[in-house]
Write a protein that holds these residues in place. Sequence first.
Motif, mmCIF file in Angstrom:
data_model
loop_
_atom_site.group_PDB
_atom_site.id
_atom_site.type_symbol
_atom_site.label_atom_id
_atom_site.label_comp_id
_atom_site.label_asym_id
_atom_site.label_seq_id
_atom_site.Cartn_x
_atom_site.Cartn_y
_atom_site.Cartn_z
ATOM 1 N N PHE A 24 -11.093 9.184 -50.046
ATOM 2 C CA PHE A 24 -10.877 7.746 -50.213
ATOM 3 C C PHE A 24 -9.426 7.445 -50.574
ATOM 4 N N ALA A 25 -8.836 8.267 -51.449
ATOM 5 C CA ALA A 25 -7.446 8.044 -51.862
ATOM 6 C C ALA A 25 -6.497 8.245 -50.690
ATOM 7 N N LYS A 26 -6.720 9.279 -49.902
ATOM 8 C CA LYS A 26 -5.844 9.556 -48.756
ATOM 9 C C LYS A 26 -5.839 8.362 -47.799
ATOM 10 N N ILE A 27 -7.007 7.781 -47.588
ATOM 11 C CA ILE A 27 -7.095 6.604 -46.716
ATOM 12 C C ILE A 27 -6.455 5.394 -47.404
ATOM 13 N N GLY A 28 -6.708 5.228 -48.700
ATOM 14 C CA GLY A 28 -6.251 4.057 -49.435
ATOM 15 C C GLY A 28 -4.758 3.991 -49.676
ATOM 16 N N ILE A 29 -4.081 5.122 -49.694
ATOM 17 C CA ILE A 29 -2.649 5.088 -50.015
ATOM 18 C C ILE A 29 -1.756 4.952 -48.787
ATOM 19 N N GLN A 30 -2.351 4.837 -47.629
ATOM 20 C CA GLN A 30 -1.543 4.676 -46.416
ATOM 21 C C GLN A 30 -0.767 3.369 -46.492
ATOM 22 N N GLY A 31 0.542 3.480 -46.479
ATOM 23 C CA GLY A 31 1.406 2.310 -46.522
ATOM 24 C C GLY A 31 1.556 1.692 -47.902
ATOM 25 N N VAL A 32 1.113 2.402 -48.957
ATOM 26 C CA VAL A 32 1.186 1.887 -50.329
ATOM 27 C C VAL A 32 1.903 2.935 -51.187
ATOM 28 N N ASP A 33 2.735 2.479 -52.105
ATOM 29 C CA ASP A 33 3.386 3.400 -53.027
ATOM 30 C C ASP A 33 2.325 4.150 -53.827
ATOM 31 N N SER A 34 2.465 5.447 -53.956
ATOM 32 C CA SER A 34 1.443 6.258 -54.621
ATOM 33 C C SER A 34 1.286 5.906 -56.100
ATOM 34 N N ASP A 35 2.375 5.511 -56.763
ATOM 35 C CA ASP A 35 2.267 5.132 -58.176
ATOM 36 C C ASP A 35 1.486 3.825 -58.340
ATOM 37 N N LEU A 36 1.729 2.856 -57.458
ATOM 38 C CA LEU A 36 0.967 1.610 -57.495
ATOM 39 C C LEU A 36 -0.509 1.893 -57.203
ATOM 40 N N ALA A 37 -0.763 2.763 -56.240
ATOM 41 C CA ALA A 37 -2.144 3.126 -55.906
ATOM 42 C C ALA A 37 -2.837 3.766 -57.110
ATOM 43 N N THR A 38 -2.118 4.602 -57.845
ATOM 44 C CA THR A 38 -2.687 5.229 -59.041
ATOM 45 C C THR A 38 -3.036 4.167 -60.088
ATOM 46 N N LEU A 39 -2.174 3.186 -60.258
ATOM 47 C CA LEU A 39 -2.429 2.103 -61.217
ATOM 48 C C LEU A 39 -3.677 1.308 -60.815
ATOM 49 N N VAL A 40 -3.786 0.964 -59.545
ATOM 50 C CA VAL A 40 -4.948 0.201 -59.074
ATOM 51 C C VAL A 40 -6.219 1.018 -59.300
ATOM 52 N N ARG A 41 -6.185 2.283 -58.946
ATOM 53 C CA ARG A 41 -7.346 3.164 -59.148
ATOM 54 C C ARG A 41 -7.727 3.221 -60.627
ATOM 55 N N THR A 42 -6.732 3.349 -61.483
ATOM 56 C CA THR A 42 -6.977 3.431 -62.922
ATOM 57 C C THR A 42 -7.623 2.142 -63.438
ATOM 58 N N GLY A 43 -7.183 0.995 -62.923
ATOM 59 C CA GLY A 43 -7.789 -0.279 -63.302
ATOM 60 C C GLY A 43 -9.272 -0.309 -62.968
ATOM 61 N N PHE A 44 -9.623 0.163 -61.786
ATOM 62 C CA PHE A 44 -11.033 0.238 -61.413
ATOM 63 C C PHE A 44 -11.799 1.141 -62.371
ATOM 64 N N ILE A 45 -11.224 2.278 -62.710
ATOM 65 C CA ILE A 45 -11.885 3.228 -63.605
ATOM 66 C C ILE A 45 -12.141 2.594 -64.967
ATOM 67 N N VAL A 46 -11.145 1.905 -65.510
ATOM 68 C CA VAL A 46 -11.292 1.274 -66.831
ATOM 69 C C VAL A 46 -12.428 0.261 -66.811
ATOM 70 N N VAL A 47 -12.463 -0.597 -65.798
ATOM 71 C CA VAL A 47 -13.497 -1.632 -65.723
ATOM 72 C C VAL A 47 -14.879 -1.008 -65.559
ATOM 73 N N ILE A 48 -15.031 -0.101 -64.614
ATOM 74 C CA ILE A 48 -16.344 0.489 -64.335
ATOM 75 C C ILE A 48 -16.843 1.305 -65.516
ATOM 76 N N LEU A 49 -15.985 2.108 -66.105
ATOM 77 C CA LEU A 49 -16.418 2.933 -67.232
ATOM 78 C C LEU A 49 -16.727 2.073 -68.458
ATOM 79 N N SER A 50 -15.975 1.015 -68.662
ATOM 80 C CA SER A 50 -16.263 0.108 -69.776
ATOM 81 C C SER A 50 -17.642 -0.520 -69.607
ATOM 82 N N LEU A 51 -17.947 -0.987 -68.413
ATOM 83 C CA LEU A 51 -19.267 -1.556 -68.143
ATOM 84 C C LEU A 51 -20.365 -0.523 -68.367
ATOM 85 N N PHE A 52 -20.137 0.688 -67.911
ATOM 86 C CA PHE A 52 -21.128 1.752 -68.074
ATOM 87 C C PHE A 52 -21.400 2.030 -69.553
#
Length: 144
Positions: A24-52
């Motif tokens: 999923f990451a390999k597909i998602g980072i196409q044309g996106v800065d890898s550091d920005l992609a890491t930040l976006v991914r981390t945001g998803f993790i924080v929200v989902i894990l907090s809800l869990f």
Amino acid sequence: MISSSNWLLWALLSAVFAAMTAIFAKIGIQGVDSDLATLVRTGFIVVILSLFVVMAGKWTNPLNLSGKTWVFLGLSGLATGASWVCYFRALQIGDASKVAPVDKLSLVLVAIFAFAFLGERPIAREWAGIALVAAGVVLLALKR
């Protein structure tokens, strides 16, 4: 329901999700800065894990954790962040089928660090498996 005490099942599920993460990451980072992609991914993790945690009724006041827990979870978080930044950068410029297995060299390092710092003592058969993983990483990393 999955037993919470079956470590092998949880570890296998972790491997499945880690594999999906790489694809999923390999597909998602196409044309996106890898550091920005890491930040976006981390945001998803924080929200989902907090809800869990909240929905599972596992929330407790983190301020009640010991100082030692805070230090080592903080260090773990720093290491995780550094690992993710490096992993996404490697995925952006390399093949997922090579990057992900090399990233799993961490398995070898965990065994060595656990031996050195935690007093864990793998038996000869386990060291042989760890050596095979290391050999596989070397074979994957070699240029054609």
